[in-house]
Scaffold this active site. Structure first.
Site, PDB file in Angstrom:
ATOM      1  N   ASN A 146      18.078 -58.375  25.117  1.00 56.17           N
ATOM      2  CA  ASN A 146      17.086 -58.244  25.477  1.00 56.17           C
ATOM      3  C   ASN A 146      16.118 -59.492  24.900  1.00 56.17           C
ATOM      4  O   ASN A 146      14.589 -59.457  25.415  1.00 56.17           O
ATOM      5  CB  ASN A 146      16.457 -57.478  24.945  1.00 56.17           C
ATOM      6  CG  ASN A 146      16.250 -56.012  26.423  1.00 56.17           C
ATOM      7  OD1 ASN A 146      16.543 -54.959  26.058  1.00 56.17           O
ATOM      8  ND2 ASN A 146      16.844 -56.715  27.953  1.00 56.17           N
TER       9      ASN A 146
ATOM     10  N   ASP B 258      16.543 -48.578  32.445  1.00 64.41           N
ATOM     11  CA  ASP B 258      16.771 -49.037  32.987  1.00 64.41           C
ATOM     12  C   ASP B 258      16.135 -49.160  34.323  1.00 64.41           C
ATOM     13  O   ASP B 258      15.214 -48.138  35.410  1.00 64.41           O
ATOM     14  CB  ASP B 258      17.960 -49.488  33.665  1.00 64.41           C
ATOM     15  CG  ASP B 258      18.124 -51.012  33.905  1.00 64.41           C
ATOM     16  OD1 ASP B 258      16.858 -51.742  33.878  1.00 64.41           O
ATOM     17  OD2 ASP B 258      18.874 -51.654  34.645  1.00 64.41           O
TER      18      ASP B 258
END
Ligand code: IPE
Ligand code: IPE
Ligand code: MG
Length: 245
Positions: A68, A20
């Site tokens: 996502n 991330d």
């Protein structure tokens, strides 16, 4: 942190990583978010080779979550193409190093057919490799994995009373994959974001502020070092292994 500083007898078998911070890495440089994803490739390759050198047998990386898809279409399209290109340009060197590639996730209509084809070719190419298994969690969600397991169990007609934890494990995306002993998340976020829900029930979690594009093998070794300092009790009073099954 160097590999030689770690306890070679206590290297985790399976390490999983939530990669991330790509967008923030790019934003800090005044670049488009997608440049951060591109910069993540070097981080991934260095981490893979570092894991291989350390003798880590399973490495699972979160590449694209079922959540996502909520991102702008341009970014989603970029990520699809990026992952396809990564496979195409890297699979030969991974194969040459005896690395087996695997995919965890849903093969649903949203994933372009072209990418599913690349995935299948890569699985086929590397399927007999034995040094390490690198699993790309792609269109992966921990809840989706459990839903898929429940559907498969029901479809097989298993009576309710016969379902236990082993039944569920046998229906996960890879029933042979051991639970990760160590889960790392970069970029200073303290959550799991629907990653490996079942599998990380007893994982040690290590959070680092390093943004994914800056992550290197030394950061992996630092996380393993932290792991080696933890006292794992599994609900009992001494070290025991819940993977023994
Ligand atoms: C992680 O980086 C990559 C994916 C989720 C695909 P992000 O894109 O989430 O980066 P941040 O969190 O916005 O910085
Ligand atoms: C988790 O990161 C998914 C991947 C790294 C692929 P996100 O950036 O999507 O997670 P949230 O939105 O911060 O929970
Ligand atoms: Mg993020």
């Amino acid at each position: 942190m160097e590999l030689t500083e770690l306890d070679a007898r206590r290297i985790p078998v399976h390490v999983a990583i939530v990669m991330d911070g790509n967008g923030r890495w790019a934003q800090r440089r005044g670049l488009p978010r997608t440049d951060g994803h591109a910069a993540g490739e070097e981080a991934l390759m260095d981490t893979i080779w570092g894991a291989l050198d350390a003798g880590i047998r399973w490495l699972t990386v979160y590449a694209f979550s079922t959540e996502n898809w909520k991102r702008p279409v341009d970014e989603v399209r970029y990520l699809m193409n990026f992952n396809e290109r990564l496979l195409l340009t890297r699979r030969d060197e991974l194969h040459a190093k005896n690395v087996k590639m695997q995919f965890l996730g849903r093969r649903d209509w949203r994933v372009p057919k072209r990418i599913l084809r690349r995935i299948d070719e890569t699985l086929e190419l590397t399927r007999d490799n034995t040094a390490m298994t690198v699993s790309m969690a792609f269109n992966y969600g921990g809840r989706a994995e459990l839903v898929d397991a429940v559907r498969a169990i029901v479809a097989e007609g298993t009576p309710a009373g016969k379902i236990d934890e082993r039944t569920i494990r046998r229906h996960l995306y890879d029933p042979t994959m051991p639970d990760p002993e160590l889960v790392i998340r970069t970029s200073g976020e303290y959550r799991t974001s629907n990653f490996l829900l079942w599998e990380m029930a007893y994982s040690e979690l290590v959070f680092t502020d390093v943004l994914w594009p800056d992550f290197r093998r030394s950061d992996l070794y630092a996380a393993v070092d932290e792991f080696q300092r933890r006292d794992r009790r599994f609900g009992g009073l001494s070290d025991a292994d819940p993977n023994a099954r």
